[in-house]
Scaffold this motif. Structure first.
Motif, mmCIF file in Angstrom:
data_model
loop_
_atom_site.group_PDB
_atom_site.id
_atom_site.type_symbol
_atom_site.label_atom_id
_atom_site.label_comp_id
_atom_site.label_asym_id
_atom_site.label_seq_id
_atom_site.Cartn_x
_atom_site.Cartn_y
_atom_site.Cartn_z
ATOM 1 N N ALA A 365 34.790 41.064 28.235
ATOM 2 C CA ALA A 365 34.358 40.539 29.533
ATOM 3 C C ALA A 365 34.639 39.046 29.522
ATOM 4 C CB ALA A 365 32.870 40.798 29.763
ATOM 5 N N TYR A 366 35.172 38.522 30.605
ATOM 6 C CA TYR A 366 35.474 37.096 30.663
ATOM 7 C C TYR A 366 34.180 36.289 30.580
ATOM 8 C CZ TYR A 366 40.388 37.840 31.699
ATOM 9 O OH TYR A 366 41.710 38.192 31.598
ATOM 10 N N PRO A 367 34.261 35.069 30.010
ATOM 11 C CA PRO A 367 33.057 34.222 29.921
ATOM 12 C C PRO A 367 32.407 34.022 31.288
ATOM 13 C CG PRO A 367 34.852 33.275 28.639
ATOM 14 C CD PRO A 367 35.434 34.435 29.385
ATOM 15 N N ASP A 368 31.104 33.908 31.280
ATOM 16 C CA ASP A 368 30.297 33.707 32.491
ATOM 17 C C ASP A 368 30.212 34.963 33.354
ATOM 18 O OD1 ASP A 368 30.003 30.961 31.785
ATOM 19 O OD2 ASP A 368 31.945 30.544 32.706
ATOM 20 N N THR A 369 30.724 36.096 32.858
ATOM 21 C CA THR A 369 30.597 37.363 33.584
ATOM 22 C C THR A 369 30.104 38.434 32.613
ATOM 23 O OG1 THR A 369 32.844 38.158 33.129
ATOM 24 C CG2 THR A 369 32.548 36.749 35.067
ATOM 25 N N GLU A 370 29.594 39.504 33.164
ATOM 26 C CA GLU A 370 29.130 40.614 32.336
ATOM 27 C C GLU A 370 29.991 41.860 32.527
ATOM 28 O OE1 GLU A 370 25.032 41.309 33.188
ATOM 29 O OE2 GLU A 370 24.359 39.350 32.418
ATOM 30 N N LYS A 371 30.840 41.854 33.555
ATOM 31 C CA LYS A 371 31.656 43.023 33.837
ATOM 32 C C LYS A 371 32.775 43.156 32.811
ATOM 33 C CE LYS A 371 34.584 45.130 37.372
ATOM 34 N NZ LYS A 371 35.203 44.956 38.708
ATOM 35 N N LEU A 372 32.854 44.329 32.178
ATOM 36 C CA LEU A 372 33.909 44.578 31.198
ATOM 37 C C LEU A 372 35.231 44.835 31.914
ATOM 38 C CD1 LEU A 372 32.136 46.930 28.610
ATOM 39 C CD2 LEU A 372 32.698 44.510 28.329
ATOM 40 N N VAL A 373 36.264 44.088 31.520
ATOM 41 C CA VAL A 373 37.601 44.344 32.058
ATOM 42 C C VAL A 373 38.423 45.181 31.089
ATOM 43 C CG1 VAL A 373 37.677 42.328 33.529
ATOM 44 C CG2 VAL A 373 38.397 42.122 31.170
ATOM 45 N N LEU A 374 37.996 45.228 29.831
ATOM 46 C CA LEU A 374 38.556 46.153 28.838
ATOM 47 C C LEU A 374 37.409 46.894 28.182
ATOM 48 C CD1 LEU A 374 41.285 44.009 26.980
ATOM 49 C CD2 LEU A 374 41.630 45.647 28.844
ATOM 50 N N GLU A 375 37.613 48.184 27.951
ATOM 51 C CA GLU A 375 36.530 48.997 27.394
ATOM 52 C C GLU A 375 37.086 49.984 26.381
ATOM 53 O OE1 GLU A 375 32.826 51.799 28.998
ATOM 54 O OE2 GLU A 375 34.139 50.754 30.423
ATOM 55 N N ASP A 376 36.624 49.842 25.128
ATOM 56 C CA ASP A 376 36.983 50.750 24.039
ATOM 57 C C ASP A 376 38.500 50.910 23.926
ATOM 58 O OD1 ASP A 376 36.350 52.344 21.868
ATOM 59 O OD2 ASP A 376 36.346 54.182 23.064
ATOM 60 N N VAL A 377 39.205 49.794 23.883
ATOM 61 C CA VAL A 377 40.669 49.812 23.804
ATOM 62 C C VAL A 377 41.087 49.864 22.337
ATOM 63 C CG1 VAL A 377 42.770 48.494 24.237
ATOM 64 C CG2 VAL A 377 40.986 48.630 25.988
ATOM 65 N N SER A 378 41.853 50.870 21.993
ATOM 66 C CA SER A 378 42.359 51.026 20.625
ATOM 67 C C SER A 378 43.830 51.427 20.677
ATOM 68 C CB SER A 378 41.571 52.085 19.858
ATOM 69 O OG SER A 378 40.211 51.715 19.709
ATOM 70 N N PHE A 379 44.651 50.716 19.940
ATOM 71 C CA PHE A 379 46.069 51.101 19.783
ATOM 72 C C PHE A 379 46.646 50.297 18.625
ATOM 73 C CE2 PHE A 379 46.075 47.806 23.144
ATOM 74 C CZ PHE A 379 46.870 46.838 22.550
ATOM 75 N N THR A 380 47.827 50.717 18.171
ATOM 76 C CA THR A 380 48.513 50.034 17.077
ATOM 77 C C THR A 380 49.932 49.694 17.512
ATOM 78 O OG1 THR A 380 47.224 51.220 15.403
ATOM 79 C CG2 THR A 380 49.292 50.222 14.684
ATOM 80 N N ILE A 381 50.374 48.479 17.174
ATOM 81 C CA ILE A 381 51.741 48.048 17.446
ATOM 82 C C ILE A 381 52.415 47.831 16.097
ATOM 83 C CG2 ILE A 381 53.196 46.262 18.482
ATOM 84 C CD1 ILE A 381 50.948 45.724 20.470
#
Length: 617
Positions: A365-381
């Protein structure tokens, strides 16, 4: 009232300490010169009045005599010496003041820029940074407040010296006069300090209005916003909204200004009556008691100067309240800002090969906000692979780019470079491993070659590498079209030419390639390019060897050639795998491919069959 007075004095003294420290570390000789000259100039002014008084007394006692008394020669010679010294010191005062101002203007900008350079992207884009910047910009002297406040403190210092000298003189001749002038000045002091608090409270209250106006005024300062405003004929409406905003601010200040006018009229009138009373009594005493006219002159001059200094001191303190607050705002709050990212256990990685990148259950979540913009993101590069991140706008693709560059840290979860937590690698160190072409880039008005090489300002320009990066971005044809080649100037302001949006994007791509990092992140690298140029650029990207490329794109056709595709939806990884694997699923990615093919006129009529499906024949 006592509390407000103490608060005001404390703030002024704190701001004065900050300002003196700023002057001392950046212009020590000139500061000492100005202080010395200011003291001597004030003393000279005082001595000239004393000498004049002695001369008048001498003239009075010599009246009726046929020759000038020897007692007059010394004070006349002294007065001439004092006046000539004042001329010399006046020139030195100009010299030190001019050099002091010029030195501090550059020093002020250098200190502010040096501090900005210590911050990270997260802090630079934070609400706290934006609010502080807006508040400082709306100060009477904006970012130059420390310089102008220091100038006023020199004036205050000179006035205090004068106040002390003439006050001592008045106490020597007539202590009662000094007491009367102090008493009649008290209402003025009380009124000024009350108004100080009102001014600052209103200034704080109007910050949102100032921020709103700064948004409305962007088309007058930004070329892109100006073009948009002209295209949509926004200027008349913007002018109306700005006028409404400004008028509301002016009306608010006028209310306090009118109150201030009424109170100052009364209090200054009282002070002047006191001065007139002192003058009348001094004249009466001289006439009745047959006093010396020179002494009367000294008393009159000392009284007026004493009261004038007292008024100036109070006015300076009151008028500089906002500036004093501004100095503290800059020194304590702005220069006290720290980077958001903290690297508690810093390591300097020594990757023998391109590192593997791994997201493990990342929430953000971006600073000063509580809304998650990414949630449980998992991957490998995997090292050296080409990975596409696709999805609709606003679903987290560019946020992943920001996390990959360590512009922010995950709210929870971990990002690994091989086995190292990215939180343990300083952003400056990580920038030697990963670099990015973002959607928001800036091309500065340098020569073409210098701008391409600006991604490595710590090194001398390698013209062969500049040429290679230019070819990679399909920018070589632009450079070759100008007789000066890579020495040609960017921007008409410096005698060059403006580039189109596509040319600027190719130059920015060449610049990020020149940095030569083993991980290259490209956010919509062909967004502003024509189809032919875009295809050439994409072909060059896929020709890169031993470099990990992360391509963020809306064009699914670019993902077909990648080793891996990650599909983002509402901040989550909806699908991931190879192009063939995801199309075989017939899910979100397949639907995106179909729409892309339809846009390009190559749509397939039937979805791919599942490996387990049976042929009806």
């Amino acid at each position: 009232m006592i509390g407000k007075l103490m608060e005001t004095v404390t703030i002024i003294l704190l701001a004065a300490r900050y300002s003196f420290a700023f002057c001392w570390r950046n212009s020590k000789i000139e500061t000492v010169g100005r202080l010395s000259v200011s003291i001597f100039n004030t003393v000279i002014g005082y001595l000239s009045i004393q000498a004049t008084g002695f001369i008048i007394n001498g003239v009075q006692s010599s009246m009726g005599k046929t020759e000038i008394s020897n007692d007059l020669i010394v004070p006349i010679a002294f007065l001439i010496t004092v006046l000539l010294s004042g001329v010399v010191l006046g020139r030195f005062n100009w010299f030190y003041r001019s050099k002091w101002n010029q030195s501090l203007r550059y020093a002020n900008q250098r200190e502010l820029n040096d501090h900005r350079a210590t911050l990270d992207v997260a802090r630079f884009r934070s609400k706290e940074y934006d609010d502080l910047s807006k508040r400082i910009q709306e100060l009477p002297w904006s970012w130059q407040t420390r310089i102008f406040f220091s100038e006023e403190m020199f004036n205050l210092f000179t006035t205090l010296v004068s106040f002390a000298l003439f006050g001592a003189s008045l106490l020597w001749y007539k202590p009662t006069y000094a007491f009367v002038l102090m008493v009649v000045a008290l209402p003025m002091v009380v009124s000024e300090f009350k108004m100080v608090a009102l001014w600052w409270d209103l200034f704080q209250e109007l910050v949102p209005q100032h921020k709103k106006r700064s948004v409305l005024e962007k088309p007058y300062h930004s070329s892109n916003a100006f073009v948009q405003a002209i295209m949509f004929n926004q200027m008349p409406a913007l002018r109306r909204d700005i006028d409404i905003n400004v008028n509301s601010i002016l009306e608010a200040y006028d209310c306090i200004r009118k109150i201030n006018l009424q109170k100052e009229m009364v209090t200054h009138f009282i002070a002047m009556i006191g001065l007139c009373g002192v003058a009348i009594h001094a004249i009466w005493s001289t006439v009745v008691l047959n006093g010396e006219i020179g002494t009367l002159t000294i008393i009159m001059a000392a009284s007026r100067t004493f009261q004038g200094n007292l008024e100036s001191i109070v006015s300076l303190i009151a008028e500089q309240w906002n500036s004093a607050k501004g100095v503290i705002l800059i020194e304590k709050d702005f220069l006290g800002l720290k980077p958001v990212l903290q690297t508690k256990y810093p390591v300097v990685p020594n990757f023998d090969i391109v590192p593997q990148i791994r997201f493990e259950h990342v929430d953000f979540a971006y600073p000063d906000t509580e809304k998650l913009v990414l949630e449980d993101v998992s991957f490998t590069i995997e090292p050296g692979s080409k990975v596409a991140i696709v999805g609709k706008s606003g679903h987290g693709k560019s946020t992943i780019q920001a996390l990959l560059m360590r512009h922010y840290d995950p709210t929870s979860g971990t990002i690994y470079a091989d086995k190292i937590d990215l939180r343990n690698i300083e952003p400056q160190v990580w920038s030697n491993v990963a670099s990015a072409l973002t959607q928001e880039y800036t091309v500065l008005e340098r020569c073409i070659g210098a701008e391409i090489a600006s991604s490595r300002l710590d090194q001398s320009i390698n013209i062969e590498a500049v040429t290679a990066s230019s070819r990679f971005a399909n920018f070589d044809e632009v450079a070759d079209s100008d007789p000066k080649g890579y020495e040609s100037q960017i921007g008409v302001e410096f005698g060059g030419r403006d580039f189109s949006g596509g040319e600027r994007q190719r130059l920015a791509l060449a610049r990020v390639h020149y940095r030569g990092t083993p991980i290259l992140i490209l956010d919509e690298p062909d967004a502003r390019l024509d189809p032919e140029s875009a295809q050439k650029v994409i072909d060059k990207v896929f020709e890169l060897k031993d470099i990990t490329v992360v391509m963020i794109t809306h064009h699914v056709s670019r993902a077909e050639r990648c080793d891996k595709v990650i599909v983002m939806q509402k901040g989550k990884v909806a699908e991931q795998g190879t192009h063939q694997e995801l199309t075989a699923l017939g899910g979100i990615y397949f639907s995106m491919c179909e729409k892309d093919k339809e846009r390009l006129g190559t749509v397939e009529t039937n979805p791919p069959k599942s490996p387990d499906s049976e042929d009806p024949d």
